[in-house]
Enzyme design. Structure first.
Site, PDB file in Angstrom:
ATOM      1  N   HIS A 121     -18.698   1.304  11.559  1.00 18.62           N
ATOM      2  CA  HIS A 121     -18.087  -0.066  11.870  1.00 18.62           C
ATOM      3  C   HIS A 121     -19.255  -1.205  12.118  1.00 18.62           C
ATOM      4  O   HIS A 121     -19.224  -2.284  11.473  1.00 18.62           O
ATOM      5  CB  HIS A 121     -17.337  -0.247  13.076  1.00 18.62           C
ATOM      6  CG  HIS A 121     -16.717  -1.494  13.398  1.00 18.62           C
ATOM      7  ND1 HIS A 121     -15.538  -1.958  12.782  1.00 18.62           N
ATOM      8  CD2 HIS A 121     -16.958  -2.365  14.392  1.00 18.62           C
ATOM      9  CE1 HIS A 121     -15.334  -3.135  13.298  1.00 18.62           C
ATOM     10  NE2 HIS A 121     -16.115  -3.494  14.048  1.00 18.62           N
ATOM     11  N   GLU A 149      -5.120   6.403   3.130  1.00 19.00           N
ATOM     12  CA  GLU A 149      -6.580   6.777   3.473  1.00 19.00           C
ATOM     13  C   GLU A 149      -6.310   8.063   4.151  1.00 19.00           C
ATOM     14  O   GLU A 149      -7.537   8.480   4.846  1.00 19.00           O
ATOM     15  CB  GLU A 149      -7.144   5.824   4.261  1.00 19.00           C
ATOM     16  CG  GLU A 149      -6.058   5.380   5.437  1.00 19.00           C
ATOM     17  CD  GLU A 149      -6.719   4.230   6.558  1.00 19.00           C
ATOM     18  OE1 GLU A 149      -7.937   3.860   6.454  1.00 19.00           O
ATOM     19  OE2 GLU A 149      -6.110   3.485   7.227  1.00 19.00           O
ATOM     20  N   ASP A 159     -12.012   5.940   5.054  1.00 17.97           N
ATOM     21  CA  ASP A 159     -11.603   7.224   5.433  1.00 17.97           C
ATOM     22  C   ASP A 159     -10.979   8.297   4.751  1.00 17.97           C
ATOM     23  O   ASP A 159     -11.017   9.514   5.095  1.00 17.97           O
ATOM     24  CB  ASP A 159     -10.188   6.770   6.311  1.00 17.97           C
ATOM     25  CG  ASP A 159     -10.758   6.118   7.792  1.00 17.97           C
ATOM     26  OD1 ASP A 159     -11.446   6.652   8.624  1.00 17.97           O
ATOM     27  OD2 ASP A 159     -10.156   5.013   8.168  1.00 17.97           O
ATOM     28  N   CYS A 169      -9.508  -1.143  -0.499  1.00 16.58           N
ATOM     29  CA  CYS A 169     -10.299  -2.120   0.197  1.00 16.58           C
ATOM     30  C   CYS A 169     -11.354  -1.361   0.957  1.00 16.58           C
ATOM     31  O   CYS A 169     -11.875  -1.868   1.982  1.00 16.58           O
ATOM     32  CB  CYS A 169      -9.278  -2.699   0.973  1.00 16.58           C
ATOM     33  SG  CYS A 169      -8.494  -1.485   1.998  1.00 16.58           S
TER      34      CYS A 169
HETATM   35  C1  PEP Z   1     -10.981   2.257   5.036  1.00 17.86           C
HETATM   36  O1  PEP Z   1     -10.824   3.421   5.702  1.00 17.86           O
HETATM   37  O2  PEP Z   1     -11.353   2.543   3.706  1.00 17.86           O
HETATM   38  C2  PEP Z   1     -10.728   0.916   5.419  1.00 17.86           C
HETATM   39  C3  PEP Z   1     -10.892  -0.035   4.673  1.00 17.86           C
HETATM   40  O3  PEP Z   1     -10.369   0.932   6.646  1.00 17.86           O
HETATM   41  P1  PEP Z   1     -11.664   1.033   7.884  1.00 17.86           P
HETATM   42  O4  PEP Z   1     -12.938   1.124   7.446  1.00 17.86           O
HETATM   43  O5  PEP Z   1     -11.303  -0.327   8.665  1.00 17.86           O
HETATM   44  O6  PEP Z   1     -11.378   2.207   8.722  1.00 17.86           O
HETATM   45 MG    MG Z   2      -9.593   3.156   7.354  1.00 18.60          MG
END
Ligand code: PEP
Ligand code: MG
Length: 587
Positions: A198, A442, A466, A513
């Site tokens: 994050h 994911e 993920d 994404c």
């Molecule tokens: C992902 O898991 O690729 C995603 C876009 O969600 P996050 O990074 O917020 O888990």
């Molecule tokens: Mg994710």
């Protein structure tokens, strides 16, 4: 000693956010305070107790001040937590036992206090009663403050830095990153983390050059040391020599001129040389980031990570607060769409101070996270869904669920959404009746059952961050195994192909994404596999657009076919890298 007289040292980590910064280091030690242990000479014993009492008084003043500020700026409910802190500071048992410990051992008061406080914290943590168990957190928090005051260490915070600094820390929690003073943070250099943690994602969206996975960097630098953070190559250079500074000056100038070229090209449409238009979207965490998304000419928002709203405050945001944020995003992007992802809290985005809602887990990435949390807390989920539905009346909103693991879960989420629609209809509150609902893919089980999921939603968005972690069983924030986190693993490529095929067979679009979408080395592979849109941190858009304009879709398909036939991640990576290098030249 002037830190510039120290020898130059280069430490390699993981490049997390591009850019180069040079400046003085601020070591942010938010973790446990290092307490020295020593025997106090008999002549100084009286003074030791006095020192303890003074530290308690100063801590009470500090906590009182924070309480007052929180009360004024946030609200009395949130400020109440500091009453618990003040109670700890007045606890006669804790104070008395610390003094007794000192009288019997003769050890310095910090050591005695730390010992007694941690014994108390452990005892509290063991209580079944949640209220009492939570006191352990308060106690630890206050104890750290008292220890810092005893040791003469100043209060540390990332919201007010003394000047422009390179922040060196073990890690930065989502709430710390939320309050980070952008104008003063030159760069981030963190012991832990990976490209998809994050902190790295936030650093990219704030455009702060960052390197993560630097292991024990905090132990190797001191406040005031000079350093270069190279967010392109993942390096931190401590005490750089004049010649290194000169070399970096030149690298920076070259990268800047390349970036200027990219920005120039960013005005052009994202169309390949053989005429295929590619949809490029932005990932945001706050409505205000829509300005950057528009600036970089995104075709919309492909992922609005709404958890930021929940992590930056001290309470669960109300429907009204959420409505205001979503409406602002939808209006800012109109007529382009905004995909609002429902709450994905947990994993590397824990919500602090809410242990009744988020009990501590041994394995949060596989735990009570995202849609699992929402389905068990329909009141919180429904507030969010109603807020999104209401915002949809002001532009083009879409809803997307995170961490769906199968058709049953998707059906339950859709049922809650249907209830919200009915409630709004009954109240005659306007919303977009044709609002599209999609799901993130994911989790491997979602990928395998993509055909079933496609029957219940209007689009897929693949969360590669993920998906890779769960497919390969590689914790995405563990720097020790970061090298095994391989986006080009054949399992990943095959799974991506499968999801795209299943989505397209049922006529629904499939986007990506995760961070892979914003990496120009991987973007052609994704497009070649048939992915319809790429959503990324806005600052990556120029580089991806540039590449899209320099390639043909036919070549991208050939690259994907080749990747599907190869057996090793390294070979696949090499092909992707060669594809990129053949089309994009730095100079
Ligand atoms: C992902 O898991 O690729 C995603 C876009 O969600 P996050 O990074 O917020 O888990
Ligand atoms: Mg994710």
């Amino acid at each position: 000693m002037d830190s510039r007289a120290k020898p130059e040292t280069t430490i390699a980590g993981i490049a997390a956010s591009p850019g180069i910064a040079y400046g003085q280091v601020f070591v942010y030690l938010q973790s446990a305070v290092e307490v020295p242990s020593y025997l106090v000479e008999p002549a100084k014993r009286l003074g030791e107790v006095g020192r303890f009492e003074r530290a308690l008084v100063v801590t009470r003043q500090q906590v009182g001040k924070i309480k007052h500020e929180v009360e004024r700026n946030i609200g009395p409910e949130e400020a109440a937590i500091f009453d618990a802190h003040l109670m700890v500071l007045d606890d006669p048992a804790l104070i008395g036992e610390t003094i007794r410990e000192f009288e019997t051992t003769g050890l310095n008061i910090e050591t005695c206090f730390q010992k007694v406080a941690s014994r108390y914290a452990k005892a509290f943590a063991a209580f079944e009663d949640k209220f009492l168990a939570e006191r352990a957190v308060d106690l630890r928090d206050v104890a750290q403050r008292v220890l810092k005051n005893l040791l003469g260490q100043s209060e540390t915070s990332l919201s007010h830095l003394a000047g422009q600094r390179i922040i060196v820390a073990s890690d930065i929690s989502p709430s710390e990153s939320a309050t980070l003073d952008r104008s003063a943070a030159l760069a981030l250099a963190l012991n832990s983390g990976s490209k998809t943690s994050h902190a790295a994602i936030v650093a990219r969206s704030m455009r702060i050059p960052s390197v993560v996975g630097l292991h024990n960097l905090t132990g190797r630098v001191q406040n005031g040391d000079w350093a270069i953070v190279d967010g392109y190559d993942g390096l931190v250079i401590l005490n750089p020599t004049e010649s290194t500074l000169f070399r970096y000056g030149k690298i920076e100038a070259r990268k800047k001129s390349f970036e200027a070229r990219l920005l120039e090209a960013n005005r052009e449409p994202a169309v390949t040389l053989d005429g295929a238009a590619v949809t490029l979207l932005a990932n945001i965490e706050k409505a205000e980031e829509c300005a950057a998304a528009k600036n970089y000419r995104a075709d919309g928002v492909g992922l609005y990570r709404t958890e930021f709203l929940f992590l930056s405050g001290t309470h669960i945001p109300t429907e009204e607060e959420q409505f205001a944020a979503y409406k602002a995003a939808v209006e800012a992007m109109a007529p382009q769409p905004v995909i609002i992802r429902t709450l994905d809290i947990g994993g590397d985005k824990p919500m602090a101070g809410k242990s009744d809602l988020f009990p501590k887990e041994n394995n949060p990435f596989m735990g009570f996270r995202a849609i699992r949390f929402c389905l068990e807390h329909p009141e919180i989920f429904k507030d969010q869904l109603r807020a999104i539905l209401r915002a949809s009346a002001y532009g083009r909103a879409r809803i997307m669920y995170p961490m769906i693991s199968g058709a049953g879960e998707l059906a339950r989420a859709n049922a809650v959404l249907a209830e919200c629609r009915e409630e709004l209809k009954a109240r005659r509150v306007p919303f977009d009746a044709s609002l599209e609902v999609g799901t993130m893919i994911e989790i491997p089980s979602a990928a395998s059952t993509a055909d079933l999921l496609a029957k219940q939603c209007a689009f897929f968005s693949i969360g590669t961050n993920d998906l890779i972690q769960y497919l390969l069983a590689i914790d995405r924030v563990n720097d020790r195994i970061a090298h095994l986190y391989e986006p080009t693993h054949p399992a990943v490529i095959r799974t991506l192909r499968h999801i795209v095929q299943e989505g397209h067979a049922r006529r629904i679009p499939v986007g990506v994404c995760g961070e892979m979408a914003g990496d120009p080395v991987f973007a052609p592979l994704l497009l070649g596999l048939g992915v319809d849109s790429l959503s990324m941190s806005a600052s990556w858009l120029p580089a991806v657009r540039y590449l899209v304009r320099a390639m043909t879709m036919a070549d991208a398909r050939a690259l994907a076919d080749e990747a599907l036939a190869l057996e090793s991640p390294a070979e696949i990576y090499a092909r992707c890298d060669a594809f990129y290098r053949a089309r994009v030249k730095l100079d």
